[in-house]
Design a protein around this motif. Structure first.
Motif, PDB file in Angstrom:
ATOM      1  N   PRO A 113       0.825  -1.225   0.000  1.00 29.57           N
ATOM      2  CA  PRO A 113       0.000   0.000   0.000  1.00 29.57           C
ATOM      3  C   PRO A 113       0.850   1.263   0.000  1.00 29.57           C
ATOM      4  CG  PRO A 113      -0.701  -1.538   1.719  1.00 29.57           C
ATOM      5  CD  PRO A 113       0.605  -2.043   1.197  1.00 29.57           C
ATOM      6  N   LEU A 114       0.289   2.329  -0.551  1.00 28.79           N
ATOM      7  CA  LEU A 114       0.803   3.693  -0.462  1.00 28.79           C
ATOM      8  C   LEU A 114       2.006   4.006  -1.352  1.00 28.79           C
ATOM      9  CD1 LEU A 114       0.524   4.280   3.393  1.00 28.79           C
ATOM     10  CD2 LEU A 114      -1.208   4.626   1.634  1.00 28.79           C
ATOM     11  N   VAL A 115       2.646   3.000  -1.918  1.00 28.91           N
ATOM     12  CA  VAL A 115       3.775   3.275  -2.809  1.00 28.91           C
ATOM     13  C   VAL A 115       3.306   4.136  -3.982  1.00 28.91           C
ATOM     14  CG1 VAL A 115       5.490   2.245  -4.350  1.00 28.91           C
ATOM     15  CG2 VAL A 115       5.017   1.189  -2.128  1.00 28.91           C
ATOM     16  N   SER A 116       2.055   3.953  -4.374  1.00 28.09           N
ATOM     17  CA  SER A 116       1.518   4.725  -5.495  1.00 28.09           C
ATOM     18  C   SER A 116       1.511   6.224  -5.212  1.00 28.09           C
ATOM     19  CB  SER A 116       0.096   4.257  -5.834  1.00 28.09           C
ATOM     20  OG  SER A 116      -0.767   4.432  -4.714  1.00 28.09           O
ATOM     21  N   ILE A 117       1.474   6.613  -3.933  1.00 23.55           N
ATOM     22  CA  ILE A 117       1.503   8.047  -3.602  1.00 23.55           C
ATOM     23  C   ILE A 117       2.800   8.666  -4.102  1.00 23.55           C
ATOM     24  CG2 ILE A 117       1.630   9.722  -1.709  1.00 23.55           C
ATOM     25  CD1 ILE A 117      -0.220   7.989  -0.106  1.00 23.55           C
ATOM     26  N   THR A 118       3.925   7.988  -3.849  1.00 24.39           N
ATOM     27  CA  THR A 118       5.224   8.537  -4.246  1.00 24.39           C
ATOM     28  C   THR A 118       5.505   8.316  -5.729  1.00 24.39           C
ATOM     29  OG1 THR A 118       6.320   6.468  -3.565  1.00 24.39           O
ATOM     30  CG2 THR A 118       6.172   8.234  -1.945  1.00 24.39           C
ATOM     31  N   GLU A 119       4.754   7.404  -6.353  1.00 29.28           N
ATOM     32  CA  GLU A 119       4.933   7.167  -7.788  1.00 29.28           C
ATOM     33  C   GLU A 119       4.114   8.136  -8.632  1.00 29.28           C
ATOM     34  OE1 GLU A 119       5.849   2.348  -7.938  1.00 29.28           O
ATOM     35  OE2 GLU A 119       3.779   3.074  -8.063  1.00 29.28           O
ATOM     36  N   ARG A 120       2.921   8.498  -8.164  1.00 28.92           N
ATOM     37  CA  ARG A 120       1.990   9.272  -8.985  1.00 28.92           C
ATOM     38  C   ARG A 120       1.798  10.713  -8.521  1.00 28.92           C
ATOM     39  NH1 ARG A 120      -2.756   4.632  -9.368  1.00 28.92           N
ATOM     40  NH2 ARG A 120      -1.361   2.888  -9.883  1.00 28.92           N
ATOM     41  N   LEU A 121       2.184  10.994  -7.277  1.00 31.41           N
ATOM     42  CA  LEU A 121       2.035  12.339  -6.737  1.00 31.41           C
ATOM     43  C   LEU A 121       3.413  12.920  -6.431  1.00 31.41           C
ATOM     44  CD1 LEU A 121      -1.032  11.729  -4.379  1.00 31.41           C
ATOM     45  CD2 LEU A 121      -1.040  12.681  -6.687  1.00 31.41           C
ATOM     46  N   PRO A 122       3.515  14.209  -6.147  1.00 32.78           N
ATOM     47  CA  PRO A 122       4.822  14.874  -6.006  1.00 32.78           C
ATOM     48  C   PRO A 122       5.767  14.358  -4.931  1.00 32.78           C
ATOM     49  CG  PRO A 122       3.078  16.486  -6.322  1.00 32.78           C
ATOM     50  CD  PRO A 122       2.399  15.181  -6.119  1.00 32.78           C
ATOM     51  N   PRO A 123       5.306  13.903  -3.729  1.00 29.74           N
ATOM     52  CA  PRO A 123       6.304  13.617  -2.680  1.00 29.74           C
ATOM     53  C   PRO A 123       7.253  12.479  -3.031  1.00 29.74           C
ATOM     54  CG  PRO A 123       4.146  12.784  -2.033  1.00 29.74           C
ATOM     55  CD  PRO A 123       3.933  13.619  -3.255  1.00 29.74           C
ATOM     56  N   ASP A 124       8.551  12.649  -2.698  1.00 26.69           N
ATOM     57  CA  ASP A 124       9.541  11.587  -2.910  1.00 26.69           C
ATOM     58  C   ASP A 124       9.374  10.477  -1.897  1.00 26.69           C
ATOM     59  OD1 ASP A 124      10.712  12.956  -5.010  1.00 26.69           O
ATOM     60  OD2 ASP A 124      12.056  14.066  -3.689  1.00 26.69           O
ATOM     61  N   GLN A 125       8.896  10.839  -0.706  1.00 23.51           N
ATOM     62  CA  GLN A 125       8.642   9.841   0.325  1.00 23.51           C
ATOM     63  C   GLN A 125       7.601  10.366   1.295  1.00 23.51           C
ATOM     64  OE1 GLN A 125      12.560   9.404   2.213  1.00 23.51           O
ATOM     65  NE2 GLN A 125      11.852  10.649   3.918  1.00 23.51           N
ATOM     66  N   VAL A 126       6.917   9.444   1.956  1.00 25.38           N
ATOM     67  CA  VAL A 126       5.939   9.818   2.975  1.00 25.38           C
ATOM     68  C   VAL A 126       6.185   8.972   4.210  1.00 25.38           C
ATOM     69  CG1 VAL A 126       4.197  10.501   1.285  1.00 25.38           C
ATOM     70  CG2 VAL A 126       4.201   8.167   2.165  1.00 25.38           C
ATOM     71  N   GLU A 127       5.776   9.504   5.350  1.00 25.85           N
ATOM     72  CA  GLU A 127       5.897   8.783   6.617  1.00 25.85           C
ATOM     73  C   GLU A 127       4.538   8.190   6.950  1.00 25.85           C
ATOM     74  OE1 GLU A 127       6.508  10.330  11.069  1.00 25.85           O
ATOM     75  OE2 GLU A 127       8.202  10.790   9.737  1.00 25.85           O
ATOM     76  N   CYS A 128       4.536   6.931   7.365  1.00 23.40           N
ATOM     77  CA  CYS A 128       3.271   6.232   7.558  1.00 23.40           C
ATOM     78  C   CYS A 128       3.248   5.488   8.889  1.00 23.40           C
ATOM     79  CB  CYS A 128       3.056   5.256   6.398  1.00 23.40           C
ATOM     80  SG  CYS A 128       1.733   4.069   6.669  1.00 23.40           S
ATOM     81  N   VAL A 129       2.125   5.583   9.573  1.00 23.42           N
ATOM     82  CA  VAL A 129       1.874   4.777  10.769  1.00 23.42           C
ATOM     83  C   VAL A 129       0.664   3.890  10.459  1.00 23.42           C
ATOM     84  CG1 VAL A 129       1.261   4.791  13.204  1.00 23.42           C
ATOM     85  CG2 VAL A 129       2.741   6.589  12.290  1.00 23.42           C
ATOM     86  N   HIS A 130       0.842   2.589  10.616  1.00 26.57           N
ATOM     87  CA  HIS A 130      -0.247   1.663  10.313  1.00 26.57           C
ATOM     88  C   HIS A 130      -0.320   0.585  11.389  1.00 26.57           C
ATOM     89  CE1 HIS A 130       2.569  -1.484   8.974  1.00 26.57           C
ATOM     90  NE2 HIS A 130       3.263  -0.499   8.442  1.00 26.57           N
ATOM     91  N   GLY A 131      -1.417  -0.135  11.416  1.00 22.31           N
ATOM     92  CA  GLY A 131      -1.617  -1.130  12.470  1.00 22.31           C
ATOM     93  C   GLY A 131      -1.473  -2.563  12.028  1.00 22.31           C
ATOM     94  N   LEU A 132      -0.826  -2.789  10.879  1.00 21.29           N
ATOM     95  CA  LEU A 132      -0.741  -4.157  10.366  1.00 21.29           C
ATOM     96  C   LEU A 132       0.019  -5.099  11.297  1.00 21.29           C
ATOM     97  CD1 LEU A 132      -0.166  -3.513   6.554  1.00 21.29           C
ATOM     98  CD2 LEU A 132      -2.187  -4.487   7.638  1.00 21.29           C
ATOM     99  N   CYS A 133       0.944  -4.576  12.072  1.00 22.81           N
ATOM    100  CA  CYS A 133       1.699  -5.432  12.990  1.00 22.81           C
ATOM    101  C   CYS A 133       0.831  -5.894  14.165  1.00 22.81           C
ATOM    102  CB  CYS A 133       2.929  -4.699  13.519  1.00 22.81           C
ATOM    103  SG  CYS A 133       4.205  -4.496  12.278  1.00 22.81           S
TER     104      CYS A 133
END
Length: 225
Positions: free
Chosen positions: A15-35
């Motif tokens: 998930p979310l890799v598409s943000i950095t591929e299709r939108l301007p940011p080179d990277q984003v910081e993410c907090v998720h609960g999958l663990c």
């Protein structure tokens, strides 16, 4: 003995890799609960405010079903995203809560997820790595460090366990002989890591040994005499 690891996960299903591929940011910081919950669909994402990414921009991505801007933290805009998860992602993180603990938020880049986690031991990490590979997610190990208390068996020169392992293997296989009897590609294959990761381990280990040796009291006394 716990193990602190740094690694990069890469897969088209992350998930979310598409943000950095299709939108301007080179990277984003993410907090998720999958663990903690393998089918968690809520992701908190921080994006530099100067990039100017809107809720509409985020909801235009196929994997994002809903985006809500929560507010700001310093120079970052905080978004709450509801994500449509690929089945493989839920399976990969199944059981992760008992095996590992995240130390820092996930960093998402076009190359994948960068994560830093603590595992209860090496076997727990290897099980996690195998689970990733079984579901088509590549895990490129950057570093692995033992966090056990110092003892008489502590590794020399302040090396991490993984650096020591890589350097010892390279030395035993004749990597430091002239001409070399092996390559970084062959060494990486033996350690089940990528060639760039092996090169980084050797380079950091060599630097650590040199730094420890050159800063030793004996060396400094010799230079000053």
């Amino acid at each position: 003995m716990t193990i602190t690891t740094e690694f990069c996960l890469s897969s088209p299903s992350l998930p979310l890799v598409s943000i950095t591929e299709r939108l301007p940011p080179d990277q984003v910081e993410c907090v998720h609960g999958l663990c903690f919950e393998q089918d968690a669909r809520m992701f908190i994402v921080k994006i530099d405010s100067e990039v100017n990414v809107s809720e509409a921009d985020l909801e235009a991505l196929n994997e994002v079903s809903e985006a809500t801007t929560i507010g700001y933290a310093g120079e970052q805009t905080i978004h709450n995203l509801t994500i449509e998860l690929d089945d493989s992602i839920s399976q990969v993180f199944n059981g992760g809560s008992s095996a590992a603990a995240k130390l820092e938020p996930t960093i998402v880049t076009p190359d994948g997820w960068y994560e830093k986690k603590v595992y209860k031991d090496r076997n727990a990490f290897m099980e996690s790595r195998t689970r990733c590979e079984n579901y088509g997610i590549s895990l490129d190990l950057i570093s692995m460090t033992s966090t056990s208390a110092a003892s008489d068996d502590a590794l020399p020169f302040g090396l991490t366990e993984r650096q020591y392992e890589a350097l010892t293997l390279a030395f035993s296989r004749g990597y430091y002989e002239s001409p070399r009897k092996t390559s970084t590609e062959e060494l990486a294959e033996e350690l089940s890591i990528s060639q760039p990761s092996l090169s980084r381990l050797l380079r950091r280990g060599e630097r650590q040994i040199l730094s420890s040796a050159l800063q030793s009291r004996e060396y400094l006394n010799t230079v000053s005499s």
